[in-house]
Design an enzyme around this catalytic site. Structure first.
Site: not given
Ligand code: BUP
Length: 441
Positions: A18, A114
């Site tokens: 987020h 948010d």
């Molecule tokens: Br693992 C990982 N490095 O090694 P999502 C994730 N990320 O930068 P989530 C890294 O975390 P929600 C790593 O680039 C993305 O911006 C990735 O967000 C970063 O999944 C973020 O894909 C992950 O939306 O969040 O964490 O499950 O529950 O809000 O969907």
């Protein structure tokens, strides 16, 4: 005539998935839409500016909101998500208004909160600040959430229909969140409060989700439940990412040595956890696929890797503990595909870098995201049955197969349309620009 810069206050929920899009929105508002931005952030210690805020433009004012102690309001049985929501609620109820009154000399033109911090909407109403919500996942998931916000029963049958734009939106019941949306009182609470906002900003773009956006924007159902106007302004994705420390340098050096388009990035987001059986099947599946891989695992997951896995994959695979600069890895020339849980940020990041996805969703919105990107948008192939053979087949299919070729071509097209939508004259740029013009009035 000199126009005043609009002053926009941003409030992200304290979770990586987020904070990241809100940071990107801050960057865009300052650098492309000439706004002044105040960025609120929840913090455990009030004098500490976390690492990820360092990349904000220097003109952004960062204001801490120290998280309050909620131990008296929870027990050891309180689920993690509820604990998180209670902590956010208590902090906002106690600190938001005094913080705004103390630090803002004039009423800002807009406040963007948010989707999981909707308590801020009341504070904004009290202070006469126009308030907006940033919804951090897909328009399809928003349409589903709004449609079922009052429903107590899980729908039966294989498919369900949501009110659409030109045609109904069809969703597989199997793709509904396991812990069904409407069982979760907190999710329902925030969705039900959306009509209090002046608008909903979405981290998606017109060309990616035309039908769900048309449905929410035009179908009378959504108007009747007082859905505010929607503003698709995405993708909100980091453009660059620094490489921090020797561990990350080592990962990038390894990638530099791999052939172009040969590596599958494997990562399950900031919250995704695999059980021992999933770790083992995934490892066997990667071996069967005979592709190079970079796998972001947790230290506690690595103990479940099959015996001899590290030796057998030495040179072609790398398992790294806990975190990689994901956007940087996706932008690297050696990366050929992304095996992902399909969190919405990961989907957007992959698409913006022209990298096809291998979809292995785990929970929440991820199943719907996975089906949409595989079957509607065509930038992914889905792991349909859990097991090593299927994982191996799909990974190899995307990297080397005929179907993979189509997916690769399609993701390049979608990348182009994402970049176009963000450039001056593009749909997302113009939507955000006209919203900022409206805020100036
Ligand atoms: Br693992 C990982 N490095 O090694 P999502 C994730 N990320 O930068 P989530 C890294 O975390 P929600 C790593 O680039 C993305 O911006 C990735 O967000 C970063 O999944 C973020 O894909 C992950 O939306 O969040 O964490 O499950 O529950 O809000 O969907």
């Amino acid at each position: 005539m000199v126009m005043m810069k609009p002053h926009i206050v941003l409030l992200p929920c304290p979770a990586m998935g987020h904070v990241t899009p809100m940071l990107q929105l801050a960057n865009r508002l300052v650098l492309m839409h000439h706004c002044h931005v105040t960025f609120l952030h929840f913090t455990a210690e009030d004098d500490h500016r976390p690492h990820h805020l360092m990349n904000l433009p220097s003109s952004v004012t960062v204001l801490p909101l120290p998280l309050v102690d909620i131990s008296a309001l929870t027990t050891c049985d309180t689920p993690l998500f509820s604990r998180h929501c209670i902590s956010v609620r208590e902090t906002l109820l106690r600190s938001l208004k005094p913080t705004l009154l103390q630090h803002l000399q004039q009423t800002p033109q807009a406040f963007i909160t948010d989707m999981f911090c909707t308590q801020a909407l009341e504070t904004c109403a009290q202070l006469a600040i126009p308030s907006y919500i940033l919804f951090t996942t897909s328009a399809l998931f928003l349409s589903f959430s709004l449609f079922f916000r009052d429903s107590a029963d899980k729908p039966s049958g294989e498919f369900l229909q949501l009110p659409g734009g030109c045609k109904p939106l069809i969703i597989r019941t199997a793709d509904l969140p396991l812990k069904y949306n409407l069982d979760d009182e907190w999710y329902r609470y925030h969705i039900n409060r959306m009509p209090k906002a002046s608008g909903i900003l979405l981290n998606t773009f017109e060309e990616l989700e035309p039908e769900p956006l048309r449905a929410i924007g035009e179908n009378s159902f959504y108007k009747e439940i007082d859905t505010p106007p929607i503003f698709p302004i995405g993708p909100l994705v980091k453009e660059t990412e620094p490489v921090c420390g020797s561990r990350e340098e080592c990962i990038m050096n390894w990638l530099d040595k791999q052939p172009s388009g040969s590596v599958v990035l494997v990562a399950f987001g900031s919250l995704g956890r695999l059980c021992a059986e999933q770790i083992s099947e995934l490892a066997w599946g990667l071996e069967l696929s005979q592709q190079r891989f970079l796998w972001v695992a947790r230290a506690e997951e690595e103990k479940d890797l099959p015996e001899g896995f590290a030796e057998r994959t030495r040179g072609t695979g790398m398992v790294v503990d806990s975190w990689v600069p994901q956007v940087r890895v996706l932008g690297h020339v050696s990366t050929g595909a992304f095996l992902s849980h399909c969190g919405w940020n990961s989907v957007m990041e992959s698409v913006c870098n022209g990298v096809p996805l291998i979809a292995w969703p785990l929970h929440a919105d991820q199943m719907m995201n996975a089906t949409m990107i595989a079957e509607e948008i065509g930038v992914a192939m889905k792991v349909k049955v859990f097991g090593r053979e299927e994982i191996g087949r799909v990974v190899r299919g995307v990297m080397e197969g005929e179907e993979g070729k189509t997916v690769k071509e399609r993701v390049k097209e979608v990348k182009e349309s994402a970049l176009k939508s963000l450039a001056k004259g593009g749909s997302s740029y113009e939507t955000l620009d006209s919203l900022m013009l409206q805020c100036r009035k």
